[in-house]
Design a protein around this motif. Structure first.
Motif, PDB file in Angstrom:
ATOM      1  N   PRO A 184       1.827   5.413  11.307  1.00 39.90           N
ATOM      2  CA  PRO A 184       3.281   4.536  10.031  1.00 39.90           C
ATOM      3  C   PRO A 184       4.265   5.315   9.817  1.00 39.90           C
ATOM      4  O   PRO A 184       4.626   7.081  10.304  1.00 39.90           O
ATOM      5  N   ASP A 185       5.422   4.398   9.922  1.00 43.32           N
ATOM      6  CA  ASP A 185       7.269   5.202   9.717  1.00 43.32           C
ATOM      7  C   ASP A 185       7.166   5.106   8.143  1.00 43.32           C
ATOM      8  O   ASP A 185       6.610   4.672   7.932  1.00 43.32           O
ATOM      9  N   ALA A 186       8.743   5.858   8.082  1.00 43.06           N
ATOM     10  CA  ALA A 186       9.096   6.299   6.674  1.00 43.06           C
ATOM     11  C   ALA A 186       9.016   4.387   5.977  1.00 43.06           C
ATOM     12  O   ALA A 186       8.609   4.102   4.706  1.00 43.06           O
ATOM     13  N   SER A 218       7.146   1.542   7.166  1.00 41.56           N
ATOM     14  CA  SER A 218       5.385   0.940   6.900  1.00 41.56           C
ATOM     15  C   SER A 218       4.328   2.027   6.292  1.00 41.56           C
ATOM     16  O   SER A 218       3.004   1.480   6.105  1.00 41.56           O
ATOM     17  N   LYS A 219       5.048   3.417   5.668  1.00 42.00           N
ATOM     18  CA  LYS A 219       3.450   4.006   5.073  1.00 42.00           C
ATOM     19  C   LYS A 219       3.726   3.659   3.782  1.00 42.00           C
ATOM     20  O   LYS A 219       2.213   3.290   4.099  1.00 42.00           O
ATOM     21  N   TRP A 226       0.946   0.443   5.084  1.00 42.52           N
ATOM     22  CA  TRP A 226      -1.050   1.715   5.470  1.00 42.52           C
ATOM     23  C   TRP A 226      -1.610   1.869   4.539  1.00 42.52           C
ATOM     24  O   TRP A 226      -2.562   2.419   4.744  1.00 42.52           O
ATOM     25  N   GLU A 227      -0.867   2.680   3.327  1.00 40.57           N
ATOM     26  CA  GLU A 227      -1.352   3.316   2.604  1.00 40.57           C
ATOM     27  C   GLU A 227      -2.280   2.326   1.882  1.00 40.57           C
ATOM     28  O   GLU A 227      -3.271   2.411   0.976  1.00 40.57           O
ATOM     29  N   GLU A 259      -8.613   7.462   7.087  1.00 41.17           N
ATOM     30  CA  GLU A 259      -6.714   7.292   7.367  1.00 41.17           C
ATOM     31  C   GLU A 259      -6.845   6.120   7.058  1.00 41.17           C
ATOM     32  O   GLU A 259      -6.108   5.302   6.784  1.00 41.17           O
TER      33      GLU A 259
END
Lengths: 136, 290
Positions: free
Chosen positions: A10-12, A14-15, A18-19, A125
């Motif tokens: 994940p990047d800033a 797409s975080k 994915w969370e 995760e």
């Protein structure tokens, strides 16, 4: 021995996606100006360039836009899964997601077939959104 | 730069060690973690996704692609430099090859190889004083529709070839009927079909009919990828098609030379294509005999 599973990075942008996946929810950004629901996640709308968006939860239903069947091992992590199906699923809300089709023999699949999300918890995760044909 | 007098000759070169170096393997095996976590790797899978949609929308498929793979192999059989020079391909060979990423079998894919290609670009005036017959750039066009395969709305067309082809023909001031042969970027068989369909050589879904009967082979009415192409000669990115077009127009192709020797038209105009990503960028070039 199968190699360790490959996990998303994940990047800033797409975080949040994915969370939400970890909670078994499919969430996408919806543009505040034009209403476009977009994927991949980004800081502005690819249609109208507006920066305001809110995250909405998708229904998890869509259709197979296209799909392929992997018959060769491109990476040892997938050695035991051959043959497996990679697909682009078009969700009811609009975005298209690269994913897997599971719980169904590859020869039974076709483009435009209705599918629904199922979750694959690959680690503490990460949960991956995968899809299976809708019953009936 | 040539027009401005900044330089007189430009060398465009490409070389790689695809068999043992990292670059080609990266194209084939690596991808972003967001795709790799689903087992999706590199170019074969991406183009196979496009091809499956083509099968759904306009009845593309192996019955069309076999004509492309086998036709180009016949050209390679005339080209001593081709990797597959000594290997004829029958219909049984094509259908019997292992599935790689379905719907693609092994012979739907281009070669992996070491090697390189180079071309020299100069002014038409200078070219006329050189050793070989000059080849003129008559037209070019580019169109780059997207950068994400999963978001692509054009897997079964209209691809970038549609607009790029129109632009190139407009610049050249000619039409499809003036084209004597094609050198089409052929990373996969489907790429040849969709590209030629988008240029307008045949209608949507008419590829199987158009390709059958030896259309693109030696002796055919529209020779395609006369070196064997990337499928059967060697893969050098866009320089496989461009170098072959130029060599053919110069008349330097030996046993595979277009003209009486291969029972084809002596070429005045050759159409070339190149594309990048998975149908995400496209260039069309039209070359003419100088």
């Amino acid at each position: 021995m199968a190699k360790e599973k490959i996990v998303p990075a994940p990047d800033a942008d797409s975080k949040p996606f994915w969370e939400a996946c970890r909670d078994h929810k499919l969430k996408f950004q919806k543009c505040a100006a034009c209403g476009e629901v977009r994927w991949p996640a980004s800081i502005l709308c690819p249609q109208c360039h507006c920066r305001d968006a809110r995250w909405i939860e998708a229904s998890g239903r869509g259709i197979i836009h296209t799909f392929v069947v992997y018959h060769q091992v491109f990476n040892p992590a997938f050695k035991d899964q051959i043959p497996y199906v990679v697909a682009v699923v078009e969700l009811e809300e609009g975005p298209r997601l690269l994913t897997n089709i599971v719980d169904s023999p590859p020869e039974s699949l076709s483009c435009d077939l209705p599918v629904e999300v199922v979750w694959d918890d690959i680690s503490e995760e990460f949960s991956l959104p995968k899809f299976r044909p809708l019953p009936g | 730069m040539l027009d401005a007098g900044i330089c007189n000759y430009v060398a465009i070169s490409y070389g790689h060690s695809g068999l043992w170096g990292g670059g080609m393997r990266q194209l084939l095996f690596n991808t972003r973690p967001s795709e790799a976590c689903f087992g999706h790797f590199g170019a074969v899978g991406r183009y196979a996704l496009a091809a499956q949609r083509g099968m759904h929308e306009f009845s593309s498929g192996p019955e069309t692609w076999k004509h492309i793979a086998m036709g180009q192999r016949k050209w390679a059989n005339l080209n001593p430099a081709a990797i597959m020079h000594a290997k004829p391909m029958s219909e049984a060979d094509y259908h019997g090859a292992p599935l790689v990423v379905e719907p693609f079998r092994l012979f739907d894919s281009c070669q992996m190889n070491d090697g390189g290609r180079a071309i020299i670009v100069t002014s038409a005036e200078r070219a006329r004083d050189l050793k070989h017959r000059p080849v003129l750039i008559m037209g070019m066009g580019q169109h780059n529709p997207s950068n994400e395969i999963a978001q692509a709305r054009y897997l079964a067309g209209p691809t970038g070839a549609h607009k790029a082809g129109r632009a190139a023909f407009a610049m050249a001031g000619i039409g499809l009927d003036d084209v004597d042969a094609c050198q089409i970027y052929d990373c996969f068989t489907y790429t040849v079909e969709i590209t030629m369909q988008e240029y307008g050589f045949f209608g949507r879904g008419e590829g199987e009919n158009w390709f059958q009967g030896g259309t693109i082979e030696p002796g055919g009415t529209m020779p395609v990828n006369t070196s064997g192409g990337q499928l059967s000669e060697a893969y050098f990115m866009g320089l496989t098609p461009i170098a072959e077009a130029v060599m053919q127009l110069m008349g330097r192709c030996g046993p595979r030379q277009l003209g009486p020797e291969t029972r084809t038209r002596e070429p005045q105009v050759i159409l070339c294509s190149d594309n990048g990503g998975a149908l995400q960028s496209h260039s069309c070039l039209i070359f003419g005999r100088g």
